[in-house]
Design a protein around this motif. Structure first.
Motif, mmCIF file in Angstrom:
data_model
loop_
_atom_site.group_PDB
_atom_site.id
_atom_site.type_symbol
_atom_site.label_atom_id
_atom_site.label_comp_id
_atom_site.label_asym_id
_atom_site.label_seq_id
_atom_site.Cartn_x
_atom_site.Cartn_y
_atom_site.Cartn_z
ATOM 1 N N VAL A 38 0.930 -1.034 0.087
ATOM 2 C CA VAL A 38 0.074 -0.013 -0.009
ATOM 3 C C VAL A 38 0.796 1.212 -0.049
ATOM 4 O O VAL A 38 2.130 0.966 0.010
ATOM 5 C CB VAL A 38 -1.039 0.106 1.225
ATOM 6 C CG1 VAL A 38 -1.907 -1.105 1.297
ATOM 7 C CG2 VAL A 38 -0.126 0.061 2.566
ATOM 8 N N LEU A 39 0.269 2.442 0.150
ATOM 9 C CA LEU A 39 1.097 3.806 0.281
ATOM 10 C C LEU A 39 1.703 3.657 1.348
ATOM 11 O O LEU A 39 1.037 3.521 2.563
ATOM 12 C CB LEU A 39 0.190 4.838 -0.080
ATOM 13 C CG LEU A 39 -0.396 5.053 -1.619
ATOM 14 C CD1 LEU A 39 -1.693 6.147 -1.382
ATOM 15 C CD2 LEU A 39 0.526 5.332 -2.433
ATOM 16 N N HIS A 40 2.864 3.948 1.407
ATOM 17 C CA HIS A 40 3.937 4.467 2.647
ATOM 18 C C HIS A 40 4.467 5.838 2.401
ATOM 19 O O HIS A 40 4.212 6.186 1.413
ATOM 20 C CB HIS A 40 4.749 3.387 2.971
ATOM 21 C CG HIS A 40 4.380 2.020 3.341
ATOM 22 N ND1 HIS A 40 3.708 1.826 4.438
ATOM 23 C CD2 HIS A 40 3.946 0.936 2.365
ATOM 24 C CE1 HIS A 40 3.471 0.447 4.388
ATOM 25 N NE2 HIS A 40 3.247 -0.040 3.332
ATOM 26 N N SER A 41 4.990 6.248 3.418
ATOM 27 C CA SER A 41 5.820 7.730 3.186
ATOM 28 C C SER A 41 6.929 7.445 4.137
ATOM 29 O O SER A 41 6.988 7.376 5.462
ATOM 30 C CB SER A 41 5.111 8.716 3.757
ATOM 31 O OG SER A 41 5.707 9.928 3.631
ATOM 32 N N TRP A 42 8.303 7.438 3.659
ATOM 33 C CA TRP A 42 9.430 7.227 4.139
ATOM 34 C C TRP A 42 9.842 8.585 4.527
ATOM 35 O O TRP A 42 10.005 9.692 3.747
ATOM 36 C CB TRP A 42 10.408 6.780 3.360
ATOM 37 C CG TRP A 42 11.967 6.199 3.782
ATOM 38 C CD1 TRP A 42 12.053 4.771 4.399
ATOM 39 C CD2 TRP A 42 12.925 6.916 3.881
ATOM 40 N NE1 TRP A 42 13.290 4.705 4.824
ATOM 41 C CE2 TRP A 42 14.066 5.820 4.626
ATOM 42 C CE3 TRP A 42 13.358 8.006 3.763
ATOM 43 C CZ2 TRP A 42 14.981 6.221 4.837
ATOM 44 C CZ3 TRP A 42 14.795 8.306 3.972
ATOM 45 C CH2 TRP A 42 15.625 7.373 4.615
ATOM 46 N N ALA A 43 9.745 9.012 5.960
ATOM 47 C CA ALA A 43 10.257 10.189 6.501
ATOM 48 C C ALA A 43 10.976 10.306 7.600
ATOM 49 O O ALA A 43 11.013 9.494 8.569
ATOM 50 C CB ALA A 43 8.671 10.711 7.264
ATOM 51 N N VAL A 44 12.039 11.069 7.489
ATOM 52 C CA VAL A 44 12.967 11.417 8.584
ATOM 53 C C VAL A 44 13.109 12.806 8.715
ATOM 54 O O VAL A 44 14.058 13.567 7.881
ATOM 55 C CB VAL A 44 14.396 10.736 8.162
ATOM 56 C CG1 VAL A 44 15.448 10.671 9.158
ATOM 57 C CG2 VAL A 44 14.401 9.132 7.744
ATOM 58 N N PRO A 45 12.701 13.383 9.862
ATOM 59 C CA PRO A 45 12.377 14.613 9.839
ATOM 60 C C PRO A 45 13.860 15.571 10.113
ATOM 61 O O PRO A 45 13.992 16.559 9.582
ATOM 62 C CB PRO A 45 11.515 14.917 11.209
ATOM 63 C CG PRO A 45 11.010 13.482 11.184
ATOM 64 C CD PRO A 45 11.533 12.528 10.640
#
Length: 109
Positions: A38-45
């Motif tokens: 499914v849709l994911h979002s790879w986020a490292v602020p």
């Protein structure tokens, strides 16, 4: 997410992983992201990066990390029932440590 019995003293319960992304410091890195379900979002602020992972598509970005350390992130897309348990840990090390880690991975394969 690391199971509770495998945690060591001082480690974070919900944001630690069993396989960290290891990168060398002061190197241009090309990041390719995709998804299998499914849709994911790879986020490292700390890196200022949030990149969507879409099934059947490759998303691309780049980064250049100027200092060593451990950086935490997580999936920031509501992607399903286990959404809250999708941490990301990036460990940035010196080039020498990176190449010794990499050669150890080659020997394991």
């Amino acid at each position: 997410m690391v199971p509770t019995p495998d945690l060591t003293f001082g480690s974070f319960r919900l944001i630690e992983v069993d396989n960290r992304v290891v990168l060398p410091v002061a190197t241009h890195i090309r990041v390719l992201i995709t998804s299998a379900d499914v849709l994911h979002s790879w986020a490292v602020p700390s890196f200022g990066i949030k990149l969507d992972a879409c099934p059947g598509r490759i998303s691309e970005t780049s980064l250049f990390v100027k200092r060593t350390g451990v950086f935490y992130g997580q999936c920031s897309e509501i992607c399903g029932v286990n959404h809250g348990f999708m941490p990301i840990v990036v460990q940035v090390v010196s080039e020498e440590k990176y190449f010794s880690w990499y050669s150890g991975k080659l020997l394991d394969a």
